[in-house]
Design an enzyme around this catalytic site. Structure first.
Site, PDB file in Angstrom:
ATOM      1  N   ASP A  14       0.838  -1.205   0.000  1.00 42.62           N
ATOM      2  CA  ASP A  14       0.000   0.000   0.000  1.00 42.62           C
ATOM      3  C   ASP A  14       0.876   1.260   0.000  1.00 42.62           C
ATOM      4  O   ASP A  14       0.358   2.383   0.008  1.00 42.62           O
ATOM      5  CB  ASP A  14      -1.016  -0.014   1.151  1.00 42.62           C
ATOM      6  CG  ASP A  14      -0.366  -0.039   2.521  1.00 42.62           C
ATOM      7  OD1 ASP A  14       0.884  -0.092   2.608  1.00 42.62           O
ATOM      8  OD2 ASP A  14      -1.114  -0.018   3.523  1.00 42.62           O
ATOM      9  N   ASP A  31      -1.128  -6.178  -0.132  1.00 38.81           N
ATOM     10  CA  ASP A  31      -1.478  -5.575   1.160  1.00 38.81           C
ATOM     11  C   ASP A  31      -2.986  -5.427   1.308  1.00 38.81           C
ATOM     12  O   ASP A  31      -3.672  -5.034   0.352  1.00 38.81           O
ATOM     13  CB  ASP A  31      -0.874  -4.161   1.245  1.00 38.81           C
ATOM     14  CG  ASP A  31       0.396  -4.125   2.071  1.00 38.81           C
ATOM     15  OD1 ASP A  31       0.600  -5.036   2.904  1.00 38.81           O
ATOM     16  OD2 ASP A  31       1.190  -3.177   1.893  1.00 38.81           O
ATOM     17  N   LYS A  66      -1.105  -9.393   3.034  1.00 39.09           N
ATOM     18  CA  LYS A  66      -0.342  -8.898   4.193  1.00 39.09           C
ATOM     19  C   LYS A  66      -1.203  -7.904   4.956  1.00 39.09           C
ATOM     20  O   LYS A  66      -1.949  -7.139   4.340  1.00 39.09           O
ATOM     21  CB  LYS A  66       0.968  -8.235   3.738  1.00 39.09           C
ATOM     22  CG  LYS A  66       1.765  -7.611   4.893  1.00 39.09           C
ATOM     23  CD  LYS A  66       3.178  -7.239   4.491  1.00 39.09           C
ATOM     24  CE  LYS A  66       3.324  -5.905   3.818  1.00 39.09           C
ATOM     25  NZ  LYS A  66       2.846  -4.732   4.586  1.00 39.09           N
ATOM     26  N   GLU A 106      -1.092  -5.289   8.742  1.00 39.05           N
ATOM     27  CA  GLU A 106      -0.240  -4.707   9.783  1.00 39.05           C
ATOM     28  C   GLU A 106      -0.832  -4.959  11.157  1.00 39.05           C
ATOM     29  O   GLU A 106      -2.050  -4.894  11.338  1.00 39.05           O
ATOM     30  CB  GLU A 106      -0.103  -3.192   9.560  1.00 39.05           C
ATOM     31  CG  GLU A 106       0.613  -2.854   8.264  1.00 39.05           C
ATOM     32  CD  GLU A 106       0.741  -1.348   8.034  1.00 39.05           C
ATOM     33  OE1 GLU A 106       0.405  -0.543   8.933  1.00 39.05           O
ATOM     34  OE2 GLU A 106       1.172  -0.975   6.926  1.00 39.05           O
ATOM     35  N   GLU A 155       9.651  -3.903  10.358  1.00 40.91           N
ATOM     36  CA  GLU A 155      10.030  -2.610   9.764  1.00 40.91           C
ATOM     37  C   GLU A 155      10.570  -1.655  10.822  1.00 40.91           C
ATOM     38  O   GLU A 155       9.931  -1.421  11.855  1.00 40.91           O
ATOM     39  CB  GLU A 155       8.816  -1.980   9.044  1.00 40.91           C
ATOM     40  CG  GLU A 155       9.164  -0.622   8.430  1.00 40.91           C
ATOM     41  CD  GLU A 155       8.189  -0.121   7.381  1.00 40.91           C
ATOM     42  OE1 GLU A 155       7.225  -0.840   7.042  1.00 40.91           O
ATOM     43  OE2 GLU A 155       8.399   1.014   6.903  1.00 40.91           O
TER      44      GLU A 155
HETATM   45  O1  KIV Z   1       3.504  -1.251   1.626  1.00 38.81           O
HETATM   46  C1  KIV Z   1       4.679  -1.636   1.514  1.00 38.81           C
HETATM   47  O2  KIV Z   1       5.346  -1.398   0.496  1.00 38.81           O
HETATM   48  C2  KIV Z   1       5.271  -2.370   2.625  1.00 38.81           C
HETATM   49  C3  KIV Z   1       6.734  -2.658   2.594  1.00 38.81           C
HETATM   50  C4  KIV Z   1       7.511  -1.435   2.859  1.00 38.81           C
HETATM   51  C5  KIV Z   1       7.101  -3.753   3.506  1.00 38.81           C
HETATM   52  O3  KIV Z   1       4.581  -2.714   3.527  1.00 38.81           O
END
Ligand code: KIV
Length: 270
Positions: A49, A88, A118, A120, A187
């Site tokens: 994202d 994401d 993915k 968070e 991160e």
């Molecule tokens: O959104 C993204 O690009 C990320 C990476 C920086 C791991 O989450």
């Protein structure tokens, strides 16, 4: 030019087996052209994202929608023959709870045909991780600097510096692994903490600003190739080249040729 050798398709079990064997390479991609260029060089292509920042020009990732993620992820998926494509879950698509998370993930799997998603967060998203995992959707977790909590964190700041926040991150890492996450992004956390987390887990960790002990590394492709001009780059962004300069030189030369009547000459005309 370094061409990637044709490789067999990367799967989630293959990635997990790479822990302690081989470092994992993950890069972001947002469209078909870039995905085709990166395919095979990276084990994982993440449709991040960060789209919101590096493609849409926003300050944060918060405005990215599920529809936009699906649109970009589908293009990346089309361009990736070997790399595993992960998308994401954007802000607002899973914060309401487990059912919302599952629905959003199913949409990305069906529409964009990605292999995994993915999200968070630590212990607070474990219910969602378990729900998606039980539905057969591989989930990558992401802790430390979590850009979707930009306002709560007061900006993009290094996390886990105090001993209590380091303890919390270690507990979160163990919790997301127990909930079923197949890999974990770390991160912007101290390298020693990332080492401790990596050693405590049996799933691979993928670091960005988390030192060299992680099982793999990820960078945002626009940062790596120097496409965007960043005014205050995070320290972990290593710029391997400055593509923006090549582009500006090329378009400058084109504009000059056009204005001077030098392009197109006969060899470019019918
Ligand atoms: O959104 C993204 O690009 C990320 C990476 C920086 C791991 O989450």
């Amino acid at each position: 030019m370094m061409q990637a050798k044709a490789q067999p398709k990367i799967t989630v079990p293959k990635l997990q087996a790479m822990k302690n064997e081989k470092k994992l390479v993950m890069l972001t991609a947002y469209d078909h052209t870039m995905a085709s260029l990166l395919d095979g060089h990276a084990d994982i292509l993440l449709v991040g994202d960060t789209l919101g920042c590096v493609v849409q020009g926003e300050e944060t990732t918060l405005g990215v929608t599920l529809e936009q993620m699906s649109y970009h992820a589908a293009m990346v998926r089309q361009g990736a023959q070997c790399s595993l494509v992960v998308a994401d879950l954007p802000f607002g698509s899973y914060q309401q709870g487990e059912n919302g998370a599952l629905e959003a993930a199913i949409r990305l799997i069906k529409e964009a045909k990605v292999s995994a998603v993915k999200l968070e967060g630590g212990s607070e998203v474990c219910g969602s991780i378990a729900k998606m995992t039980h539905a057969g959707i591989p989930v990558m977790a992401h802790i430390g600097l979590t850009p979707q909590s930009y306002h709560a964190m007061g900006g993009n700041k290094v996390q886990g510096k105090s001993s209590s926040s380091a303890q919390k991150l270690l507990a979160d890492a163990k919790a997301v692994e127990s909930a079923g996450a197949f890999a974990l992004v770390l991160e912007a956390i101290p390298a020693d903490l990332a080492r401790e987390i990596t050693e405590a887990l049996s799933i691979p960790t993928i670091g960005i600003g988390a030192g060299s002990a992680c099982d793999g590394q990820v960078l945002v492709i626009n940062d790596l190739i120097g496409l965007n001009q960043s005014e205050a780059p995070m320290r972990f962004n290593k710029e391997y080249c400055a593509v923006r300069n090549l582009i500006q030189d090329a378009v400058g030369a084109f504009a000059k040729d056009v204005r001077e009547g030098a392009f197109p000459d006969e060899s470019y005309s019918y």
